[in-house]
Design a protein around this motif. Sequence first.
Motif, PDB file in Angstrom:
ATOM      1  N   GLY A 140       0.301  -0.826   0.183  1.00  0.00           N
ATOM      2  CA  GLY A 140      -0.130  -0.066  -0.282  1.00  0.00           C
ATOM      3  C   GLY A 140       0.664   1.163  -0.595  1.00  0.00           C
ATOM      4  O   GLY A 140       1.991   1.189   0.450  1.00  0.00           O
ATOM      5  N   ILE A 141       0.509   1.851  -0.511  1.00  0.00           N
ATOM      6  CA  ILE A 141       1.341   3.810  -0.961  1.00  0.00           C
ATOM      7  C   ILE A 141       0.163   4.912  -0.793  1.00  0.00           C
ATOM      8  O   ILE A 141      -0.655   4.762  -1.402  1.00  0.00           O
ATOM      9  CB  ILE A 141       2.143   3.293  -1.440  1.00  0.00           C
ATOM     10  N   GLY A 142       0.426   5.086   0.262  1.00  0.00           N
ATOM     11  CA  GLY A 142       0.070   6.838  -0.300  1.00  0.00           C
ATOM     12  C   GLY A 142       0.665   7.846  -0.534  1.00  0.00           C
ATOM     13  O   GLY A 142       2.220   8.154  -0.058  1.00  0.00           O
ATOM     14  N   LEU A 143       0.171   9.019  -2.188  1.00  0.00           N
ATOM     15  CA  LEU A 143       1.381   9.914  -2.473  1.00  0.00           C
ATOM     16  C   LEU A 143       0.652  11.393  -2.561  1.00  0.00           C
ATOM     17  O   LEU A 143      -0.455  11.594  -2.550  1.00  0.00           O
ATOM     18  CB  LEU A 143       1.615   9.270  -3.304  1.00  0.00           C
ATOM     19  N   ASP A 174      -5.431   4.264 -11.547  1.00  0.00           N
ATOM     20  CA  ASP A 174      -4.458   4.176 -11.542  1.00  0.00           C
ATOM     21  C   ASP A 174      -3.066   5.285 -11.996  1.00  0.00           C
ATOM     22  O   ASP A 174      -1.690   4.926 -11.556  1.00  0.00           O
ATOM     23  CB  ASP A 174      -3.484   3.023 -10.875  1.00  0.00           C
ATOM     24  N   VAL A 175      -3.279   6.227 -12.471  1.00  0.00           N
ATOM     25  CA  VAL A 175      -2.540   7.171 -13.101  1.00  0.00           C
ATOM     26  C   VAL A 175      -2.083   8.342 -12.344  1.00  0.00           C
ATOM     27  O   VAL A 175      -3.225   9.172 -11.346  1.00  0.00           O
ATOM     28  CB  VAL A 175      -3.195   7.439 -14.654  1.00  0.00           C
ATOM     29  N   VAL A 176      -1.209   8.534 -11.760  1.00  0.00           N
ATOM     30  CA  VAL A 176       0.242   9.655 -11.013  1.00  0.00           C
ATOM     31  C   VAL A 176      -1.078  10.605 -11.204  1.00  0.00           C
ATOM     32  O   VAL A 176      -0.123  11.025 -12.590  1.00  0.00           O
ATOM     33  CB  VAL A 176       0.635   9.310  -9.959  1.00  0.00           C
ATOM     34  N   SER A 177      -1.468  11.892 -11.158  1.00  0.00           N
ATOM     35  CA  SER A 177      -1.362  13.070 -11.255  1.00  0.00           C
ATOM     36  C   SER A 177      -1.331  14.756 -10.574  1.00  0.00           C
ATOM     37  O   SER A 177      -1.880  13.877  -9.573  1.00  0.00           O
ATOM     38  CB  SER A 177      -2.995  13.431 -12.349  1.00  0.00           C
ATOM     39  N   LYS A 217       0.773   1.538  -9.649  1.00  0.00           N
ATOM     40  CA  LYS A 217       0.848   0.516  -9.415  1.00  0.00           C
ATOM     41  C   LYS A 217       1.164  -0.509 -10.286  1.00  0.00           C
ATOM     42  O   LYS A 217       2.242  -1.581 -10.852  1.00  0.00           O
ATOM     43  CB  LYS A 217      -0.715   0.249  -9.813  1.00  0.00           C
ATOM     44  N   GLU A 218       1.096  -0.505 -12.368  1.00  0.00           N
ATOM     45  CA  GLU A 218       2.273  -0.831 -13.075  1.00  0.00           C
ATOM     46  C   GLU A 218       3.603  -1.236 -12.699  1.00  0.00           C
ATOM     47  O   GLU A 218       4.242  -2.246 -12.508  1.00  0.00           O
ATOM     48  CB  GLU A 218       1.777  -0.225 -14.368  1.00  0.00           C
ATOM     49  N   PRO A 229      -0.781  -8.217  -4.367  1.00  0.00           N
ATOM     50  CA  PRO A 229      -1.462  -7.142  -4.554  1.00  0.00           C
ATOM     51  C   PRO A 229      -0.958  -5.565  -4.238  1.00  0.00           C
ATOM     52  O   PRO A 229      -0.664  -5.642  -3.682  1.00  0.00           O
ATOM     53  CB  PRO A 229      -2.610  -7.485  -4.592  1.00  0.00           C
ATOM     54  N   SER A 230      -1.128  -4.790  -4.654  1.00  0.00           N
ATOM     55  CA  SER A 230      -0.789  -3.469  -4.629  1.00  0.00           C
ATOM     56  C   SER A 230      -1.666  -2.536  -4.619  1.00  0.00           C
ATOM     57  O   SER A 230      -3.175  -1.928  -5.193  1.00  0.00           O
ATOM     58  CB  SER A 230       0.614  -2.782  -5.692  1.00  0.00           C
ATOM     59  N   TYR A 231      -1.921  -1.151  -4.042  1.00  0.00           N
ATOM     60  CA  TYR A 231      -2.725  -0.326  -3.452  1.00  0.00           C
ATOM     61  C   TYR A 231      -2.155   1.525  -3.116  1.00  0.00           C
ATOM     62  O   TYR A 231      -1.874   1.429  -2.566  1.00  0.00           O
ATOM     63  CB  TYR A 231      -3.988  -0.545  -3.016  1.00  0.00           C
ATOM     64  N   VAL A 232      -2.579   2.165  -4.865  1.00  0.00           N
ATOM     65  CA  VAL A 232      -2.110   3.076  -4.964  1.00  0.00           C
ATOM     66  C   VAL A 232      -2.787   4.776  -4.723  1.00  0.00           C
ATOM     67  O   VAL A 232      -3.742   4.100  -5.207  1.00  0.00           O
ATOM     68  CB  VAL A 232      -0.685   3.330  -5.954  1.00  0.00           C
TER      69      VAL A 232
END
Length: 227
Positions: free
Chosen positions: A3-6, A14-17, A31-32, A41-44
Amino acid sequence: AIGIGLPGVVDEKDVVSCIPSIPQWEGLCLKEELAKYFDIPSYVENNAKLTAIGFYNTQLKPKYRDVVYLHIGKGISSGIILDTKLHKGFSSFAGELGYMVLDEHHGQNEEGVGALEQSLSQLILDYRSEQHPVTAAQIREKLVDCLAKVIVNYVCVLNPEVVVLRGGIMTGDFVDELREKITKFVPDRCMPTLMIDTSEFSSIKGIVAACRQFISPTLGLVEDGTI
């Protein structure tokens, strides 16, 4: 699970912007990237949203159903719980209060940072560094006024039962000043309870809840909105 918090927006793909503090991650599907190295499994997710989940699970559930969590620090962010569910909006932008416009004096967004976040961050920096007590009091008043307007807007749109506040400037006296200012604009029966989150573990507990969702999807902790 991982798990990642950003400090940015994570959309439905799951694309970061909107992550000016880590510009190299703009447009990245983190995540990719994780999947290339780890076969689990991962969660962002946005860190404020995860912290809201953690605080709600441990401190407010099942007594409350509608909660706004505001993190006022180096950056400005929030997490929204509506009817016990994490609310992200159609593009996952819900809660990005740094982009809120209170008046024309906040200027334009610059370098991926919301205009309100620029103004508030500068006020907080000035308040913490100001040595003269009179000037510090004037800056504090501007801070209280600005944050009170933000909360009033949240109350008018979302009508939360609780507004949770987190940040180094959040003391009992500061929140009392906020409450006094807010009551001038909000009817008594609509006034939310104001709380301060001083826990070191709210964000970790939010991440754990998100990871549990992927380990056992039937729990319905995050994916279907139920926390």
